[in-house]
Design a protein around this motif. Sequence first.
Motif, mmCIF file in Angstrom:
data_model
loop_
_atom_site.group_PDB
_atom_site.id
_atom_site.type_symbol
_atom_site.label_atom_id
_atom_site.label_comp_id
_atom_site.label_asym_id
_atom_site.label_seq_id
_atom_site.Cartn_x
_atom_site.Cartn_y
_atom_site.Cartn_z
ATOM 1 N N HIS A 349 0.809 -1.217 0.000
ATOM 2 C CA HIS A 349 0.000 0.000 0.000
ATOM 3 C C HIS A 349 0.846 1.273 0.000
ATOM 4 N N GLU A 350 2.128 1.145 0.381
ATOM 5 C CA GLU A 350 3.028 2.309 0.342
ATOM 6 C C GLU A 350 3.356 2.708 -1.100
ATOM 7 N N LEU A 351 3.251 1.764 -2.016
ATOM 8 C CA LEU A 351 3.573 2.054 -3.414
ATOM 9 C C LEU A 351 2.478 2.909 -4.047
ATOM 10 N N PRO A 352 2.813 3.624 -5.154
ATOM 11 C CA PRO A 352 1.760 4.365 -5.843
ATOM 12 C C PRO A 352 0.601 3.431 -6.211
ATOM 13 N N LYS A 353 -0.571 4.020 -6.178
ATOM 14 C CA LYS A 353 -1.800 3.248 -6.355
ATOM 15 C C LYS A 353 -1.840 2.386 -7.629
ATOM 16 N N ALA A 354 -1.224 2.894 -8.689
ATOM 17 C CA ALA A 354 -1.268 2.176 -9.973
ATOM 18 C C ALA A 354 -0.702 0.760 -9.867
ATOM 19 N N PHE A 355 0.135 0.533 -8.860
ATOM 20 C CA PHE A 355 0.790 -0.782 -8.759
ATOM 21 C C PHE A 355 0.055 -1.749 -7.848
ATOM 22 N N HIS A 356 -0.961 -1.261 -7.137
ATOM 23 C CA HIS A 356 -1.629 -2.140 -6.167
ATOM 24 C C HIS A 356 -2.249 -3.357 -6.829
ATOM 25 N N ARG A 357 -2.671 -3.164 -8.071
ATOM 26 C CA ARG A 357 -3.384 -4.270 -8.700
ATOM 27 C C ARG A 357 -2.528 -5.525 -8.855
ATOM 28 N N TYR A 358 -1.208 -5.348 -8.967
ATOM 29 C CA TYR A 358 -0.345 -6.535 -9.084
ATOM 30 C C TYR A 358 -0.384 -7.382 -7.808
ATOM 31 N N PHE A 359 -0.731 -6.713 -6.696
ATOM 32 C CA PHE A 359 -0.777 -7.429 -5.418
ATOM 33 C C PHE A 359 -2.180 -7.924 -5.100
ATOM 34 N N GLU A 360 -3.169 -7.283 -5.724
ATOM 35 C CA GLU A 360 -4.558 -7.608 -5.399
ATOM 36 C C GLU A 360 -5.168 -8.585 -6.398
ATOM 37 N N GLN A 361 -4.622 -8.597 -7.604
ATOM 38 C CA GLN A 361 -5.145 -9.530 -8.605
ATOM 39 C C GLN A 361 -4.280 -10.781 -8.665
ATOM 40 N N ASP A 362 -4.879 -11.837 -9.206
ATOM 41 C CA ASP A 362 -4.196 -13.111 -9.318
ATOM 42 C C ASP A 362 -3.008 -13.024 -10.274
ATOM 43 N N VAL A 363 -2.020 -13.880 -10.062
ATOM 44 C CA VAL A 363 -0.961 -14.019 -11.057
ATOM 45 C C VAL A 363 -1.477 -14.890 -12.195
ATOM 46 N N GLN A 364 -0.781 -14.876 -13.319
ATOM 47 C CA GLN A 364 -1.220 -15.700 -14.453
ATOM 48 C C GLN A 364 -1.161 -17.188 -14.075
ATOM 49 N N PRO A 365 -2.044 -17.985 -14.669
ATOM 50 C CA PRO A 365 -2.203 -19.376 -14.229
ATOM 51 C C PRO A 365 -0.905 -20.206 -14.256
ATOM 52 N N LEU A 366 -0.017 -19.943 -15.206
ATOM 53 C CA LEU A 366 1.182 -20.784 -15.307
ATOM 54 C C LEU A 366 2.281 -20.393 -14.312
ATOM 55 N N ASP A 367 2.046 -19.361 -13.524
ATOM 56 C CA ASP A 367 3.073 -18.908 -12.575
ATOM 57 C C ASP A 367 2.882 -19.599 -11.233
ATOM 58 N N ARG A 368 3.629 -20.686 -11.026
ATOM 59 C CA ARG A 368 3.435 -21.371 -9.748
ATOM 60 C C ARG A 368 4.499 -20.998 -8.738
ATOM 61 N N SER A 369 5.529 -20.242 -9.175
ATOM 62 C CA SER A 369 6.654 -19.996 -8.256
ATOM 63 C C SER A 369 6.234 -19.056 -7.144
ATOM 64 N N GLY A 370 6.900 -19.189 -5.993
ATOM 65 C CA GLY A 370 6.503 -18.429 -4.808
ATOM 66 C C GLY A 370 7.012 -17.080 -4.711
#
Length: 370
Positions: A349-370
């Motif tokens: 949440h400290e980051l500019p708002k435009a970047f929050h979606r990367y943390f709030e939305q799912d990663v692409q299905p083939l990305d299983r790495s942690g």
Amino acid sequence: MIPELPLFEQFPGLKEGLPHDNVCDLPSPIKKLNNVGEKLGLDHLYMKQDGIIGHPFGGNKVRKLEFLIADARRRGCKEVMTFGFAGSNHALATAVYASYAGLMSTSMLLPQPNAHYVRRNLLMSWKYDAELHQYPNKLLLSISTWYQLLRHRKITGKKPYVIPPGGSLPLGAAGFVNAAFELKQQIQQGQIPEPARIYVPMGTAGTYVGLLIGLKALDLKSQIFPVRVVDKHFTDEGKILKLFSDTVTLLRSSDPSFPGVQLSPDEIEINENFLGEGYARFTKEGMEAVSLMEETQGIQLDGTYTGKTFAALIADAGEQRIKKDDVVLFWNTLNAEDFSDEIEDIDYHELPKAFHRYFEQDVQPLDRSG
Ligand SMILES: *Cc1c(COP(=O)(O)O)cnc(C)c1O
């Protein structure tokens, strides 16, 4: 004592003429990959480990930044500005090594498909005080670039040093010309026989072009196999030819004894078959390559660059384009340093708002790495 760059040893005029700071831990080691080699039916498969050349963040961009950040300092700039997609390794590497050099940094970013590494890279850029902006498209990004350049100039009294995407300026590519000289030394020391084939990802092409210039200048017989990982409109043949000739011109202007090597368009053969649906869109083949490398060697590759490249190597081995006794070098360009400790306490949440979606939305299905 930090060893001299092999490129500078051979061409002292370049040491005089080119700005350069020792940032990398060079040479990067070469490792023989016996387990995965056996699986693929290759007796002589090796890996160049650029992942560990920089701390806390390694990978191919650090070779370029040794020169670019030194240039920014030499020009008296107080800050750097660079470009990329949201999870760009280049933008992160720039933020980290600019900060070590006492420079501020701004990253002008475009959206990209989501992945865990995007989150990690954004948090780490934030930790290293990068000013982060994201724009929905290239047009808005270019307009905003002018605005930000003016704004920053007003604040610091000096224009930021501008580094294009991937750091693929002639001066950045010089870092990979040196990498070819480094490889030659390792061949002479008996760490690897002269490779028949070298596999590299091709993004903004500084890595490929720098290596190609170095191999030609040294008269090594190794063939480079660049594997496309970005969409064609970002890096086309014209850009490759221009970067090649501009880099050779730069080197020869500092040391005229550097060979006037040339590149003709029909020598450029890029493997276009592993990009899939586009930049940073993970593919089935790419992720199978990631799993194979992890299971056989315990080495981490990624879905955007190195997995796609290793998938191309696997396919060439499977279809007998590589012979069993060919010496093959997989140039691993991916950061291998674990910086999870450094980012664990940062709240996105400290980051500019435009970047929050990367943390709030799912990663692409083939990305299983942690
Ligand atoms: C940027 C990057 C590349 C591509 O290098 P270019 O010089 O832009 O072609 C390859 N691998 C990784 C891991 C990267 O971050």
